[in-house]
Scaffold this active site. Structure first.
Site, mmCIF file in Angstrom:
data_model
loop_
_atom_site.group_PDB
_atom_site.id
_atom_site.type_symbol
_atom_site.label_atom_id
_atom_site.label_comp_id
_atom_site.label_asym_id
_atom_site.label_seq_id
_atom_site.Cartn_x
_atom_site.Cartn_y
_atom_site.Cartn_z
ATOM 1 N N LYS A 22 0.848 -1.206 0.000
ATOM 2 C CA LYS A 22 0.000 0.000 0.000
ATOM 3 C C LYS A 22 0.878 1.249 0.000
ATOM 4 O O LYS A 22 0.665 2.180 -0.775
ATOM 5 C CB LYS A 22 -0.879 -0.001 1.248
ATOM 6 C CG LYS A 22 -1.522 1.345 1.563
ATOM 7 C CD LYS A 22 -2.423 1.316 2.767
ATOM 8 C CE LYS A 22 -1.721 1.460 4.055
ATOM 9 N NZ LYS A 22 -1.451 2.842 4.478
ATOM 10 N N ASN A 23 1.910 1.244 0.855
ATOM 11 C CA ASN A 23 2.696 2.476 1.051
ATOM 12 C C ASN A 23 3.736 2.708 -0.032
ATOM 13 O O ASN A 23 4.475 3.682 0.016
ATOM 14 C CB ASN A 23 3.332 2.480 2.446
ATOM 15 C CG ASN A 23 2.268 2.657 3.529
ATOM 16 O OD1 ASN A 23 1.111 2.958 3.224
ATOM 17 N ND2 ASN A 23 2.644 2.428 4.770
ATOM 18 N N CYS A 116 -4.578 12.234 13.183
ATOM 19 C CA CYS A 116 -5.367 11.010 13.049
ATOM 20 C C CYS A 116 -5.258 10.287 14.386
ATOM 21 O O CYS A 116 -4.631 10.778 15.325
ATOM 22 C CB CYS A 116 -4.851 10.155 11.891
ATOM 23 S SG CYS A 116 -3.325 9.329 12.287
ATOM 24 N N ARG A 121 0.600 14.086 13.349
ATOM 25 C CA ARG A 121 0.994 13.892 11.944
ATOM 26 C C ARG A 121 1.248 15.217 11.219
ATOM 27 O O ARG A 121 0.631 15.521 10.192
ATOM 28 C CB ARG A 121 -0.058 13.081 11.189
ATOM 29 C CG ARG A 121 -0.560 11.838 11.859
ATOM 30 C CD ARG A 121 0.469 10.738 11.987
ATOM 31 N NE ARG A 121 0.878 10.178 10.725
ATOM 32 C CZ ARG A 121 0.232 9.196 10.087
ATOM 33 N NH1 ARG A 121 -0.877 8.735 10.566
ATOM 34 N NH2 ARG A 121 0.698 8.718 8.941
ATOM 35 N N ASP A 304 4.877 0.187 12.141
ATOM 36 C CA ASP A 304 3.674 -0.450 11.583
ATOM 37 C C ASP A 304 3.555 -1.912 11.970
ATOM 38 O O ASP A 304 2.556 -2.549 11.655
ATOM 39 C CB ASP A 304 3.664 -0.338 10.046
ATOM 40 C CG ASP A 304 3.461 1.101 9.607
ATOM 41 O OD1 ASP A 304 3.639 1.388 8.412
ATOM 42 O OD2 ASP A 304 3.155 1.947 10.469
ATOM 43 N N ARG A 396 -8.498 -0.629 4.939
ATOM 44 C CA ARG A 396 -7.642 0.409 4.335
ATOM 45 C C ARG A 396 -6.307 -0.187 3.895
ATOM 46 O O ARG A 396 -5.686 0.294 2.958
ATOM 47 C CB ARG A 396 -7.350 1.514 5.352
ATOM 48 C CG ARG A 396 -8.556 2.279 5.776
ATOM 49 C CD ARG A 396 -8.166 3.480 6.555
ATOM 50 N NE ARG A 396 -7.230 4.297 5.776
ATOM 51 C CZ ARG A 396 -6.819 5.490 6.151
ATOM 52 N NH1 ARG A 396 -7.235 5.989 7.304
ATOM 53 N NH2 ARG A 396 -5.995 6.192 5.423
#
Ligand code: EPZ
Length: 417
Positions: A22-23, A116, A121, A304, A396
């Site tokens: 995803k990233n 968030c 952030r 993560d 997500r």
């Protein structure tokens, strides 16, 4: 809102295919704005965040199609240069259109992403770097308004090795006039994948993956066909799943070399790894041992993976200390794990996890992407039926997680609401 119902206690066995990262997909899709024509990006995971990025590009006037894990982007018709709040607030990574829009069109208006669940952030380093490259940056009613005819190369020192900050500035510098040095830049594999995509577009980039990246701007970039790297965090998540279920899982299409720190720690707690062609076999212990971790920028232990590792330590034989140094509020999963009987205390950015012999099923609430992954990990080892609510957090960042778990023998089902 969908929910997941998991009856835990089974040893998971079998094969799992890892999706594209995803990233890496998000910045590489944004990078298509740096050129005109058709870019075809393959191995793009079927995730909500990817579709949000596609909707954002479409709003800017690009054509965006997604089929069979391939994103086809046509950036001939970009005619709008604003990333609106209603889109940015659903996905912070929207900030990644700022650098490309500014570099190619000389203007961009992007909503400030705001905080968030896991932290404030800020994006001050993104903006500092663009200003050093000659952009005029204004903040007005929650938006960044950036202008700059032609950006110029600059020497930029990043106070923290910000991942998307490095990515935004690398993209902007690719079309700037002159040489840009990004010092103390992020070295995550996803940053390197973006650099490789940009180099395929004709960018001149040296040192991606190290702490100093040198970018020599060019006048124009060309469209590409490019394939994304596999998702190391998804692979690491399935490793903790093998660890907590005493399972035996073959993780296919992953790049173990992107997970050195995580695999060292997982070995320390008793997991056994066997390298095989195109992937890795992971065998979990009957009960994990305790180990301490401290999250760090790459190649350190990834933030993560912190929540997933904590779930594993809840059942460890001993006490583990988990230090979260990247984000100020990334322990949202603690309260939920406690509801399952975990013994965790938190003081500032440090969680102390006293391993227990079992976890009990309970109704749980997902709060953010990796917290929801840690609840899945814990639920797979808890006797009885655990219900995980607000599954959109998981969706997500994990592609068809329940299908992959079912193939491994898990007793899991999604309830659509
Ligand atoms: C990226 O977020 C990832 N997201 C995150 O993954 C990941 O957790 C994070 O990097 C750290 O590895 C994407 O790549 C889309 P940072 P990013 O800028 O770039 C401070 C997931 O689960 N900072 O590297 O937003 C910041 O406060 C997500 O997939 C500034 O102070 O993270 C934080 O403490 C969650 N000023 C630290 O740097 C800035 O201008 C690292 O943040 C930018 C960042």
């Amino acid at each position: 809102m969908d929910k997941l119902i998991i009856h835990g206690g089974k040893k998971l066995k079998g094969e799992v295919d890892i999706s594209g990262a995803k990233n890496a997909a998000l910045p590489i899709i944004a990078a298509s704005l740096l050129t005109s024509g058709y870019c075809v990006i393959s191995r793009v995971p079927d995730l909500k965040d990817v579709m949000t990025m596609g909707r954002l590009l479409a709003k800017l006037g690009a054509g965006f199609q997604y089929k069979n894990r391939k994103a086809t982007i046509n950036t001939d018709g970009i005619n709008f240069f604003e990333a609106p709040y209603d889109l940015v607030r659903t996905m912070r990574a929207s900030i990644l259109v700022l650098g490309p829009l500014l570099a190619r069109f000389g203007k961009a208006k992007v909503s400030l992403p705001g905080g968030c669940a896991i932290g404030a952030r800020p994006i001050n380093l993104h903006l500092m770097g663009l200003a050093k490259m000659g952009a005029d940056i204004k903040l007005e009613s929650g938006y960044v308004i950036a202008k700059g005819k032609r950006l110029k190369g600059a020497s930029i020192y990043l106070d923290t090795p910000t991942v998307t900050g490095t990515e935004n500035l690398m993209m902007a510098a690719s079309l700037a006039n002159g040489i840009t040095l990004l010092e103390n830049s992020a070295g995550e594999p996803e940053v390197v994948d973006l650099a490789n995509a940009l180099i395929s577009m004709g960018a001149k980039i040296k040192g991606a993956g190290e702490s100093i990246i040198e970018i020599e701007g060019v006048d124009e970039l060309r469209p590409i066909n490019y394939s994304i790297i596999p998702d190391r965090i998804e692979a690491g998540t399935f490793m903790t799943i093998a660890g907590i279920t005493a399972g035996d899982i073959i993780i296919k299409d992953c790049r173990p070399e992107h997970l050195d720190a995580s695999m060292m720690k997982l070995k320390e707690v008793g997991l056994v790894f066997e390298h095989i062609a195109g992937g890795i076999r992971v065998i979990g212990p009957s009960r994990p041992k305790a180990a301490d971790i401290k999250t760090m920028p790459y190649p350190g232990f990834p933030t993560d993976m912190q929540a997933q590792f904590m779930a594993l330590m809840c059942l460890a034989d001993g006490t583990s200390i988990i230090k979260e140094t990247i984000f100020e509020n990334r322990f949202m999963h603690v309260a939920e794990l406690r509801r399952m009987g975990a013994d965790i205390s938190v003081e500032g950015g440090i969680a102390t996890v006293k391993g227990t012999s079992k976890l009990k099923s309970a109704p749980l609430m997902a709060t953010d992407l990796r917290a929801s992954a840690s609840l899945v990990v814990a639920a797979l080892a808890a006797k009885g039926a655990t219900v995980i609510n607000r599954l959109y957090h998981l969706d997500r960042g994990y592609e068809k997680m329940e299908e992959k778990l079912l193939r491994l023998g898990a007793d899991v089902r999604r309830v659509k609401e």
